[in-house]
Design a protein around this motif. Structure first.
Motif, PDB file in Angstrom:
ATOM      1  N   TYR A   1       0.983  -1.589  -0.099  1.00  0.00           N
ATOM      2  CA  TYR A   1      -0.157  -0.068  -0.017  1.00  0.00           C
ATOM      3  C   TYR A   1       1.183   1.680  -0.232  1.00  0.00           C
ATOM      4  CZ  TYR A   1      -4.561  -2.745   0.449  1.00  0.00           C
ATOM      5  OH  TYR A   1      -5.351  -3.294   0.626  1.00  0.00           O
ATOM      6  N   PRO A   2       2.024   1.658   1.029  1.00  0.00           N
ATOM      7  CA  PRO A   2       2.414   2.625   0.645  1.00  0.00           C
ATOM      8  C   PRO A   2       3.970   2.507  -0.111  1.00  0.00           C
ATOM      9  CG  PRO A   2       3.086   1.738   2.840  1.00  0.00           C
ATOM     10  CD  PRO A   2       1.944   0.480   1.895  1.00  0.00           C
ATOM     11  N   LEU A   3       3.882   1.652  -1.233  1.00  0.00           N
ATOM     12  CA  LEU A   3       4.454   1.712  -2.422  1.00  0.00           C
ATOM     13  C   LEU A   3       3.976   2.471  -3.042  1.00  0.00           C
ATOM     14  CD1 LEU A   3       6.788  -1.296  -2.660  1.00  0.00           C
ATOM     15  CD2 LEU A   3       8.027   0.572  -2.647  1.00  0.00           C
ATOM     16  N   LEU A   4       2.388   1.697  -3.583  1.00  0.00           N
ATOM     17  CA  LEU A   4       0.800   2.214  -3.753  1.00  0.00           C
ATOM     18  C   LEU A   4       1.210   3.737  -4.398  1.00  0.00           C
ATOM     19  CD1 LEU A   4      -0.999   1.359  -6.832  1.00  0.00           C
ATOM     20  CD2 LEU A   4      -2.402   1.015  -4.352  1.00  0.00           C
ATOM     21  N   PHE A   5       0.729   4.500  -2.863  1.00  0.00           N
ATOM     22  CA  PHE A   5       0.512   5.678  -2.828  1.00  0.00           C
ATOM     23  C   PHE A   5       2.162   6.308  -3.467  1.00  0.00           C
ATOM     24  CE2 PHE A   5      -3.025   3.632  -0.053  1.00  0.00           C
ATOM     25  CZ  PHE A   5      -3.708   4.840  -0.827  1.00  0.00           C
ATOM     26  N   THR A   6       2.932   5.877  -2.894  1.00  0.00           N
ATOM     27  CA  THR A   6       4.489   6.805  -3.393  1.00  0.00           C
ATOM     28  C   THR A   6       3.957   6.675  -4.850  1.00  0.00           C
ATOM     29  OG1 THR A   6       5.778   5.902  -1.750  1.00  0.00           O
ATOM     30  CG2 THR A   6       6.815   6.329  -3.714  1.00  0.00           C
ATOM     31  N   LEU A   7       3.547   5.612  -5.103  1.00  0.00           N
ATOM     32  CA  LEU A   7       4.217   5.497  -7.000  1.00  0.00           C
ATOM     33  C   LEU A   7       2.893   6.662  -7.352  1.00  0.00           C
ATOM     34  CD1 LEU A   7       4.837   4.198  -9.644  1.00  0.00           C
ATOM     35  CD2 LEU A   7       3.428   2.431  -9.828  1.00  0.00           C
TER      36      LEU A   7
ATOM     37  N   TYR B   1       8.540  15.686   0.893  1.00  0.00           N
ATOM     38  CA  TYR B   1       8.558  14.386   2.150  1.00  0.00           C
ATOM     39  C   TYR B   1       7.059  14.639   3.129  1.00  0.00           C
ATOM     40  CZ  TYR B   1      13.736  16.123   0.666  1.00  0.00           C
ATOM     41  OH  TYR B   1      14.410  16.597   0.277  1.00  0.00           O
ATOM     42  N   SER B   2       6.596  16.192   3.083  1.00  0.00           N
ATOM     43  CA  SER B   2       5.251  16.027   3.889  1.00  0.00           C
ATOM     44  C   SER B   2       4.416  14.846   3.329  1.00  0.00           C
ATOM     45  CB  SER B   2       4.892  16.949   3.747  1.00  0.00           C
ATOM     46  OG  SER B   2       5.857  18.397   4.367  1.00  0.00           O
ATOM     47  N   LEU B   3       4.044  15.105   2.219  1.00  0.00           N
ATOM     48  CA  LEU B   3       3.503  13.540   1.713  1.00  0.00           C
ATOM     49  C   LEU B   3       3.966  12.303   2.751  1.00  0.00           C
ATOM     50  CD1 LEU B   3       1.833  15.488  -1.582  1.00  0.00           C
ATOM     51  CD2 LEU B   3       0.802  15.239  -0.005  1.00  0.00           C
ATOM     52  N   LEU B   4       5.239  12.107   1.613  1.00  0.00           N
ATOM     53  CA  LEU B   4       5.439  10.835   1.977  1.00  0.00           C
ATOM     54  C   LEU B   4       5.600  10.238   3.514  1.00  0.00           C
ATOM     55  CD1 LEU B   4       8.788  10.906  -0.908  1.00  0.00           C
ATOM     56  CD2 LEU B   4       7.239   9.699  -0.655  1.00  0.00           C
ATOM     57  N   LEU B   5       6.429  11.963   3.680  1.00  0.00           N
ATOM     58  CA  LEU B   5       5.679  10.761   5.439  1.00  0.00           C
ATOM     59  C   LEU B   5       4.502  10.257   6.335  1.00  0.00           C
ATOM     60  CD1 LEU B   5       7.910  11.448   8.104  1.00  0.00           C
ATOM     61  CD2 LEU B   5       6.508  13.567   8.747  1.00  0.00           C
ATOM     62  N   LEU B   6       3.804  11.211   5.619  1.00  0.00           N
ATOM     63  CA  LEU B   6       2.472  10.486   6.017  1.00  0.00           C
ATOM     64  C   LEU B   6       1.676   9.713   5.143  1.00  0.00           C
ATOM     65  CD1 LEU B   6       0.139  14.353   4.919  1.00  0.00           C
ATOM     66  CD2 LEU B   6       0.320  12.363   7.499  1.00  0.00           C
TER      67      LEU B   6
ATOM     68  N   ILE C   1      10.469   2.135   7.148  1.00  0.00           N
ATOM     69  CA  ILE C   1      12.096   3.113   7.349  1.00  0.00           C
ATOM     70  C   ILE C   1      12.786   3.460   6.188  1.00  0.00           C
ATOM     71  CG2 ILE C   1      13.768   3.918   8.827  1.00  0.00           C
ATOM     72  CD1 ILE C   1      12.409   3.364  11.399  1.00  0.00           C
ATOM     73  N   VAL C   2      12.878   1.992   5.836  1.00  0.00           N
ATOM     74  CA  VAL C   2      13.348   2.401   4.363  1.00  0.00           C
ATOM     75  C   VAL C   2      12.987   2.243   2.928  1.00  0.00           C
ATOM     76  CG1 VAL C   2      14.792   0.405   2.567  1.00  0.00           C
ATOM     77  CG2 VAL C   2      14.518  -0.096   5.354  1.00  0.00           C
ATOM     78  N   LEU C   3      11.967   1.828   2.935  1.00  0.00           N
ATOM     79  CA  LEU C   3      10.903   2.658   2.081  1.00  0.00           C
ATOM     80  C   LEU C   3      10.646   4.072   1.866  1.00  0.00           C
ATOM     81  CD1 LEU C   3       7.927   0.387   1.722  1.00  0.00           C
ATOM     82  CD2 LEU C   3      10.805   0.228  -0.068  1.00  0.00           C
ATOM     83  N   PHE C   4      10.719   4.743   3.346  1.00  0.00           N
ATOM     84  CA  PHE C   4      10.651   6.363   3.362  1.00  0.00           C
ATOM     85  C   PHE C   4      11.909   6.995   3.235  1.00  0.00           C
ATOM     86  CE2 PHE C   4      11.560   9.783   5.684  1.00  0.00           C
ATOM     87  CZ  PHE C   4      10.616  10.592   5.415  1.00  0.00           C
ATOM     88  N   ILE C   5      13.307   5.795   3.088  1.00  0.00           N
ATOM     89  CA  ILE C   5      14.459   6.581   3.474  1.00  0.00           C
ATOM     90  C   ILE C   5      14.748   6.609   1.708  1.00  0.00           C
ATOM     91  CG2 ILE C   5      16.952   6.613   3.434  1.00  0.00           C
ATOM     92  CD1 ILE C   5      16.570   5.411   6.582  1.00  0.00           C
ATOM     93  N   ILE C   6      13.588   5.318   0.905  1.00  0.00           N
ATOM     94  CA  ILE C   6      14.830   4.902  -0.534  1.00  0.00           C
ATOM     95  C   ILE C   6      13.921   6.243  -1.067  1.00  0.00           C
ATOM     96  CG2 ILE C   6      14.062   3.849  -2.344  1.00  0.00           C
ATOM     97  CD1 ILE C   6      14.759   2.004  -0.387  1.00  0.00           C
ATOM     98  N   SER C   7      12.334   6.657  -0.944  1.00  0.00           N
ATOM     99  CA  SER C   7      11.191   7.463  -1.361  1.00  0.00           C
ATOM    100  C   SER C   7      12.023   9.014  -1.623  1.00  0.00           C
ATOM    101  CB  SER C   7      10.309   6.949  -0.906  1.00  0.00           C
ATOM    102  OG  SER C   7       9.019   5.923  -0.405  1.00  0.00           O
ATOM    103  N   VAL C   8      12.231   8.906  -0.303  1.00  0.00           N
ATOM    104  CA  VAL C   8      12.934  10.779  -0.693  1.00  0.00           C
ATOM    105  C   VAL C   8      14.052  10.713  -1.455  1.00  0.00           C
ATOM    106  CG1 VAL C   8      13.925  12.337   1.268  1.00  0.00           C
ATOM    107  CG2 VAL C   8      11.812  10.753   2.263  1.00  0.00           C
ATOM    108  N   ALA C   9      14.599   9.809  -0.904  1.00  0.00           N
ATOM    109  CA  ALA C   9      16.296  10.439  -2.602  1.00  0.00           C
ATOM    110  C   ALA C   9      15.694  10.054  -3.689  1.00  0.00           C
ATOM    111  CB  ALA C   9      16.838   8.816  -1.859  1.00  0.00           C
ATOM    112  N   LEU C  10      14.592   9.153  -3.613  1.00  0.00           N
ATOM    113  CA  LEU C  10      14.069   8.466  -5.279  1.00  0.00           C
ATOM    114  C   LEU C  10      14.009  10.314  -6.037  1.00  0.00           C
ATOM    115  CD1 LEU C  10      12.634   5.456  -5.837  1.00  0.00           C
ATOM    116  CD2 LEU C  10      14.991   6.359  -6.996  1.00  0.00           C
ATOM    117  N   SER C  11      12.730  10.951  -4.594  1.00  0.00           N
ATOM    118  CA  SER C  11      11.678  12.489  -5.252  1.00  0.00           C
ATOM    119  C   SER C  11      13.477  13.612  -5.735  1.00  0.00           C
ATOM    120  CB  SER C  11      11.068  12.589  -3.740  1.00  0.00           C
ATOM    121  OG  SER C  11      12.609  12.770  -2.879  1.00  0.00           O
ATOM    122  N   GLU C  12      14.013  13.304  -3.695  1.00  0.00           N
ATOM    123  CA  GLU C  12      15.604  14.431  -4.709  1.00  0.00           C
ATOM    124  C   GLU C  12      15.744  14.252  -6.111  1.00  0.00           C
ATOM    125  OE1 GLU C  12      17.609  17.512  -3.607  1.00  0.00           O
ATOM    126  OE2 GLU C  12      16.119  16.232  -2.164  1.00  0.00           O
ATOM    127  N   LEU C  13      16.320  13.523  -6.415  1.00  0.00           N
ATOM    128  CA  LEU C  13      16.908  12.580  -7.702  1.00  0.00           C
ATOM    129  C   LEU C  13      15.905  13.828  -7.914  1.00  0.00           C
ATOM    130  CD1 LEU C  13      19.219  11.696  -9.706  1.00  0.00           C
ATOM    131  CD2 LEU C  13      18.242   9.727  -9.446  1.00  0.00           C
TER     132      LEU C  13
END
Length: 231
Positions: free
Chosen positions: A46-52, A97-102, A122-134
């Motif tokens: 579910y978190p991956l789906l919302f991140t996508l 960052y805020s939306l990924l945190l939620l 935690i791991v997926l959050f860190i990876i998602s933040v890194a991808l968003s930064e890129l």
């Protein structure tokens, strides 16, 4: 771009994102529910789906604005194009960052319980933040300023999330839209760059220039009677 157009683009992107997530969910649901546990689905799938969905929204919104600006560029006489030289600020990162945190920690925030803060989240959050930064850095580096006869255009594949609210827009600098030369309240010239100060809180456009491009930019500014800013 008018607030009406921005609202329409936002609504279009929102519905497109909902449709995209619905299609993805429909396609993968039979496989997911038959092969993964409830814990894996809740903490990873579910978190991956919302991140996508979040990344899709930013990319789709950036694509629509890019294509709209390309039409403006095609209808006007181009005088000069330059890459802008400034960098992303914290405000422009905060939406992601805020939306990924939620997305990853809303259950923990809502229940005030640490049991929902899992290693996988935690791991997926860190990876998602890194991808968003890129994604943000890559897209922002694509933005150019196009000097036209009657104004100038900032355009590129800009994936910064654009929320059409007045108090939010005042914090978004160097927005990828068409500007009149009257939107430049002044400039400062340095040996290797020129700073264009936009009216209100629209930002400062930093242009890295050599001798030739400096001469061309200065010619446009003088022709448009844009004053030199006082320190």
């Amino acid at each position: 771009m008018s607030i009406t157009k921005r609202v329409l683009i936002f609504i279009l992107c929102l519905f497109a994102t909902i449709f995209f997530m619905s299609v993805i969910s429909t396609l993968v649901s039979p496989y997911v529910f038959n092969n993964f546990s409830a814990g894996t689905i809740n903490n990873i799938i579910y978190p991956l789906l919302f991140t996508l969905g979040l990344f899709f929204f930013g990319i789709f919104q950036g694509l629509i604005k890019y294509l709209a600006n390309k039409k403006i560029l095609a209808k006007n006489t181009l005088l000069l194009s330059l890459k802008i030289g400034d960098k992303l600020n914290l405000t422009e990162r905060l939406w992601y960052y805020s939306l990924l945190l939620l997305i990853y920690f809303l259950p923990a925030i809502r229940s005030l319980s640490l049991q929902y803060i899992t290693i996988s989240r935690i791991v997926l959050f860190i990876i998602s933040v890194a991808l968003s930064e890129l994604l943000l850095r890559t897209s922002y580096n694509s933005i150019k300023i196009h000097f036209l006869r009657q104004g100038f255009l900032l355009n590129g594949f800009d994936v910064r999330i654009d929320i059409p609210l007045e108090m939010v827009n005042s914090q978004m600098h160097n927005e990828t839209i068409y500007y009149s030369y009257k939107d430049i309240e002044g400039y400062l010239m340095y040996p290797n760059h020129i700073d264009l100060y936009l009216t209100g809180n629209k930002g400062i456009i930093y242009l890295n220039v050599d001798d030739e491009t400096q001469r061309q930019v200065m010619g446009i500014l003088v022709q448009q009677k844009i004053p030199k800013k006082k320190f």
